[in-house]
Design an enzyme around this catalytic site. Structure first.
Site, PDB file in Angstrom:
ATOM      1  N   ALA A  16      34.550  25.198  32.753  1.00 58.30           N
ATOM      2  CA  ALA A  16      35.585  24.406  33.438  1.00 58.30           C
ATOM      3  C   ALA A  16      35.094  24.030  34.835  1.00 58.30           C
ATOM      4  O   ALA A  16      34.073  24.538  35.306  1.00 58.30           O
ATOM      5  CB  ALA A  16      36.872  25.232  33.554  1.00 58.30           C
ATOM      6  N   SER A 135      33.147  29.718  49.459  1.00 56.37           N
ATOM      7  CA  SER A 135      34.342  28.905  49.673  1.00 56.37           C
ATOM      8  C   SER A 135      34.612  28.853  51.161  1.00 56.37           C
ATOM      9  O   SER A 135      34.149  29.726  51.916  1.00 56.37           O
ATOM     10  CB  SER A 135      35.544  29.563  48.974  1.00 56.37           C
ATOM     11  OG  SER A 135      36.745  28.902  49.331  1.00 56.37           O
ATOM     12  N   TYR A 148      41.489  37.328  47.864  1.00 58.33           N
ATOM     13  CA  TYR A 148      40.544  36.281  47.429  1.00 58.33           C
ATOM     14  C   TYR A 148      39.573  35.960  48.572  1.00 58.33           C
ATOM     15  O   TYR A 148      38.361  35.874  48.368  1.00 58.33           O
ATOM     16  CB  TYR A 148      41.304  35.028  46.979  1.00 58.33           C
ATOM     17  CG  TYR A 148      40.385  33.877  46.659  1.00 58.33           C
ATOM     18  CD1 TYR A 148      39.548  33.926  45.540  1.00 58.33           C
ATOM     19  CD2 TYR A 148      40.322  32.747  47.478  1.00 58.33           C
ATOM     20  CE1 TYR A 148      38.669  32.871  45.255  1.00 58.33           C
ATOM     21  CE2 TYR A 148      39.459  31.692  47.194  1.00 58.33           C
ATOM     22  CZ  TYR A 148      38.633  31.757  46.082  1.00 58.33           C
ATOM     23  OH  TYR A 148      37.773  30.728  45.798  1.00 58.33           O
ATOM     24  N   PRO A 178      32.990  25.127  49.328  1.00 58.87           N
ATOM     25  CA  PRO A 178      33.894  23.969  49.323  1.00 58.87           C
ATOM     26  C   PRO A 178      35.294  24.318  49.812  1.00 58.87           C
ATOM     27  O   PRO A 178      35.757  25.465  49.684  1.00 58.87           O
ATOM     28  CB  PRO A 178      33.963  23.560  47.839  1.00 58.87           C
ATOM     29  CG  PRO A 178      33.072  24.503  47.082  1.00 58.87           C
ATOM     30  CD  PRO A 178      32.818  25.679  47.973  1.00 58.87           C
ATOM     31  N   GLY A 179      35.976  23.277  50.318  1.00 51.98           N
ATOM     32  CA  GLY A 179      37.426  23.352  50.516  1.00 51.98           C
ATOM     33  C   GLY A 179      38.090  23.079  49.176  1.00 51.98           C
ATOM     34  O   GLY A 179      37.552  23.441  48.122  1.00 51.98           O
ATOM     35  N   GLU A 184      40.620  23.862  37.441  1.00 52.27           N
ATOM     36  CA  GLU A 184      41.661  24.717  36.855  1.00 52.27           C
ATOM     37  C   GLU A 184      41.946  25.946  37.726  1.00 52.27           C
ATOM     38  O   GLU A 184      42.719  26.829  37.345  1.00 52.27           O
ATOM     39  CB  GLU A 184      41.226  25.159  35.448  1.00 52.27           C
ATOM     40  CG  GLU A 184      41.163  23.996  34.489  1.00 52.27           C
ATOM     41  CD  GLU A 184      40.602  24.385  33.124  1.00 52.27           C
ATOM     42  OE1 GLU A 184      40.559  25.588  32.809  1.00 52.27           O
ATOM     43  OE2 GLU A 184      40.203  23.479  32.388  1.00 52.27           O
ATOM     44  N   PHE A 185      41.293  26.003  38.896  1.00 48.05           N
ATOM     45  CA  PHE A 185      41.414  27.160  39.785  1.00 48.05           C
ATOM     46  C   PHE A 185      42.879  27.506  40.094  1.00 48.05           C
ATOM     47  O   PHE A 185      43.296  28.657  39.963  1.00 48.05           O
ATOM     48  CB  PHE A 185      40.644  26.858  41.074  1.00 48.05           C
ATOM     49  CG  PHE A 185      40.678  27.948  42.099  1.00 48.05           C
ATOM     50  CD1 PHE A 185      39.798  29.019  42.036  1.00 48.05           C
ATOM     51  CD2 PHE A 185      41.596  27.919  43.144  1.00 48.05           C
ATOM     52  CE1 PHE A 185      39.828  30.035  42.984  1.00 48.05           C
ATOM     53  CE2 PHE A 185      41.640  28.925  44.093  1.00 48.05           C
ATOM     54  CZ  PHE A 185      40.749  29.980  44.008  1.00 48.05           C
TER      55      PHE A 185
HETATM   56  N1  LIG Z   1      38.741  24.925  43.171  1.00 44.85           N
HETATM   57  C1  LIG Z   1      38.610  25.178  44.455  1.00 44.85           C
HETATM   58  O1  LIG Z   1      39.389  24.672  45.287  1.00 44.85           O
HETATM   59  C2  LIG Z   1      37.475  26.041  44.946  1.00 44.85           C
HETATM   60  C3  LIG Z   1      37.163  25.985  46.300  1.00 44.85           C
HETATM   61  C4  LIG Z   1      36.130  26.778  46.782  1.00 44.85           C
HETATM   62  C5  LIG Z   1      35.420  27.595  45.928  1.00 44.85           C
HETATM   63  N2  LIG Z   1      35.761  27.652  44.605  1.00 44.85           N
HETATM   64  C6  LIG Z   1      34.982  28.560  43.742  1.00 44.85           C
HETATM   65  O2  LIG Z   1      34.320  27.778  42.757  1.00 44.85           O
HETATM   66  C7  LIG Z   1      34.050  28.594  41.621  1.00 44.85           C
HETATM   67  C8  LIG Z   1      34.479  27.843  40.367  1.00 44.85           C
HETATM   68  O3  LIG Z   1      35.881  27.666  40.386  1.00 44.85           O
HETATM   69  P1  LIG Z   1      36.611  26.360  39.841  1.00 44.85           P
HETATM   70  O4  LIG Z   1      37.370  25.787  40.952  1.00 44.85           O
HETATM   71  O5  LIG Z   1      35.655  25.503  39.110  1.00 44.85           O
HETATM   72  O6  LIG Z   1      37.683  27.048  38.855  1.00 44.85           O
HETATM   73  P2  LIG Z   1      37.950  26.906  37.267  1.00 44.85           P
HETATM   74  O7  LIG Z   1      38.076  25.478  36.899  1.00 44.85           O
HETATM   75  O8  LIG Z   1      39.080  27.822  36.997  1.00 44.85           O
HETATM   76  O9  LIG Z   1      36.613  27.504  36.629  1.00 44.85           O
HETATM   77  C9  LIG Z   1      36.296  28.874  36.780  1.00 44.85           C
HETATM   78  C10 LIG Z   1      35.175  29.229  35.829  1.00 44.85           C
HETATM   79  O10 LIG Z   1      34.851  30.616  36.020  1.00 44.85           O
HETATM   80  C11 LIG Z   1      34.753  31.218  34.749  1.00 44.85           C
HETATM   81  N3  LIG Z   1      35.022  32.640  34.784  1.00 44.85           N
HETATM   82  C12 LIG Z   1      36.106  33.282  35.296  1.00 44.85           C
HETATM   83  N4  LIG Z   1      35.986  34.610  35.097  1.00 44.85           N
HETATM   84  C13 LIG Z   1      34.808  34.803  34.440  1.00 44.85           C
HETATM   85  C14 LIG Z   1      34.132  35.944  33.932  1.00 44.85           C
HETATM   86  N5  LIG Z   1      34.643  37.182  34.068  1.00 44.85           N
HETATM   87  N6  LIG Z   1      32.937  35.783  33.307  1.00 44.85           N
HETATM   88  C15 LIG Z   1      32.407  34.549  33.165  1.00 44.85           C
HETATM   89  N7  LIG Z   1      32.994  33.424  33.606  1.00 44.85           N
HETATM   90  C16 LIG Z   1      34.185  33.558  34.241  1.00 44.85           C
HETATM   91  C17 LIG Z   1      35.762  30.460  33.871  1.00 44.85           C
HETATM   92  O11 LIG Z   1      35.348  30.538  32.499  1.00 44.85           O
HETATM   93  P3  LIG Z   1      36.024  31.446  31.370  1.00 44.85           P
HETATM   94  O12 LIG Z   1      37.477  31.610  31.741  1.00 44.85           O
HETATM   95  O13 LIG Z   1      35.797  30.640  30.127  1.00 44.85           O
HETATM   96  O14 LIG Z   1      35.236  32.705  31.397  1.00 44.85           O
HETATM   97  C18 LIG Z   1      35.567  29.039  34.377  1.00 44.85           C
HETATM   98  O15 LIG Z   1      34.501  28.423  33.708  1.00 44.85           O
HETATM   99  C19 LIG Z   1      34.796  29.905  41.850  1.00 44.85           C
HETATM  100  O16 LIG Z   1      33.879  30.865  42.318  1.00 44.85           O
HETATM  101  C20 LIG Z   1      35.805  29.562  42.945  1.00 44.85           C
HETATM  102  O17 LIG Z   1      36.156  30.682  43.697  1.00 44.85           O
HETATM  103  C21 LIG Z   1      36.763  26.879  44.093  1.00 44.85           C
END
Ligand SMILES: NC(=O)c1ccc[n+]([C@@H]2O[C@H](COP(=O)([O-])OP(=O)(O)OC[C@H]3O[C@@H](n4cnc5c(N)ncnc54)[C@H](OP(=O)(O)O)[C@@H]3O)[C@@H](O)[C@H]2O)c1
Length: 252
Positions: A16, A135, A148, A178-179, A184-185
């Protein structure tokens, strides 16, 4: 020849959001990519779409034995430690400690497990790129985000620790911070509540997952003597973790 032709890359959390977009961008740059996540059917579908250079891997990064067994024998040129999550926005005095464990185990220990599994081969070969997903929450704290944010502050400490521990070994280590990114976060954080998740992005233009993927590809395609260290990417509409410019919408 494309920039990453012949390179073997790992992306955790590739089912995702940022991870899926990064896998897509790395494939477009010519790499071979292992797409790892727990939801195997999702990574299988994406790998099938991306073609023969993409490979799906069922992996829970919280499980060190699995990381070691499934990743340790492969000679990755790049590992993107992206898997991560938040759960809830409860105050620390009211939150469920089981939620903290899940977030800490995924964001800190899961990232460490990934890095521990892939770095020995990189050190052996004297090259390799590690990109950690931090982040802006690893730089500033907001109400209801203490745990978090603590995990993302930890990612920054681990980034610094890795640079020190691996100095002189030929590896490059980066953290991408990133901000707000529309993925799906928030849906995961709000435990599937679509309405609450949609409100997070209402009235502003967040980053797209592809924007972050683009930055990652840029980092790893710099000449070998350049290590882009910390890259902070804000949406123009976001001034801090808690100051966001929202335009009026018809839904108010
Ligand atoms: N969205 C934001 O605003 C934002 C901002 C700054 C940083 N981030 C960081 O970016 C990263 C990606 O987040 P996203 O925004 O892309 O969220 P997302 O769309 O929810 O994707 C999160 C991914 O992490 C995987 N995941 C979660 N737990 C896991 C586990 N135990 N083992 C393996 N995979 C796991 C999920 O896959 P499965 O559920 O299929 O395992 C999914 O593919 C994270 O580290 C998040 O903290 C996000």
């Amino acid at each position: 020849m494309q920039a990453l032709s012949g390179k073997l890359c790992l992306v955790t959390g590739a089912s995702a959001g940022i991870g899926a977009a990064t896998a897509r961008a790395l494939i477009a740059a010519g790499a071979q990519v292992v797409l790892a996540a727990r939801r195997i059917e999702r990574v299988r579908a994406l790998a099938a779409e991306l073609g023969p250079r993409a490979q799906a891997l069922e992996l829970d990064v919280r499980d060190y034995d699995a990381c070691s067994k499934l990743l340790g024998s492969q000679a990755f040129d790049l590992a993107v430690a992206n898997a991560g999550m938040a759960l809830g926005t409860d105050r620390i005095d009211q939150a469920n400690p089981a939620d903290w464990s899940e977030v800490i185990d995924t964001n800190i220990k899961g990232l460490l497990h990934t890095v521990r599994a892939v770095t020995p081969k990189m050190v052996e070969r004297g090259r390799g790129d590690l990109v950690l997903l931090g982040s802006v929450a690893g730089r500033q704290v907001y109400p209801g985000g203490g745990v978090y944010c603590a995990t993302k502050f930890a990612v920054r400490a681990l980034y610094e620790g890795l640079r020190l521990d691996l100095a002189g070994k030929g590896l490059r280590i980066a953290t991408v911070d990133p901000g707000m990114v529309h993925t799906e976060f928030s849906l995961v954080r709000m435990r599937g509540d679509q309405e609450r998740a949609a409100k997070v992005y209402q009235g502003l233009t967040p980053l797209a997952p592809a924007d972050v993927a683009d930055a990652i590809v840029w980092i790893v395609t710099r000449p070998a003597h350049i290590n882009v260290g910390e890259l902070v990417l804000w949406p123009t509409d976001q001034a801090s973790v808690s100051v966001v410019h929202r335009r009026e919408t018809s839904r108010g």
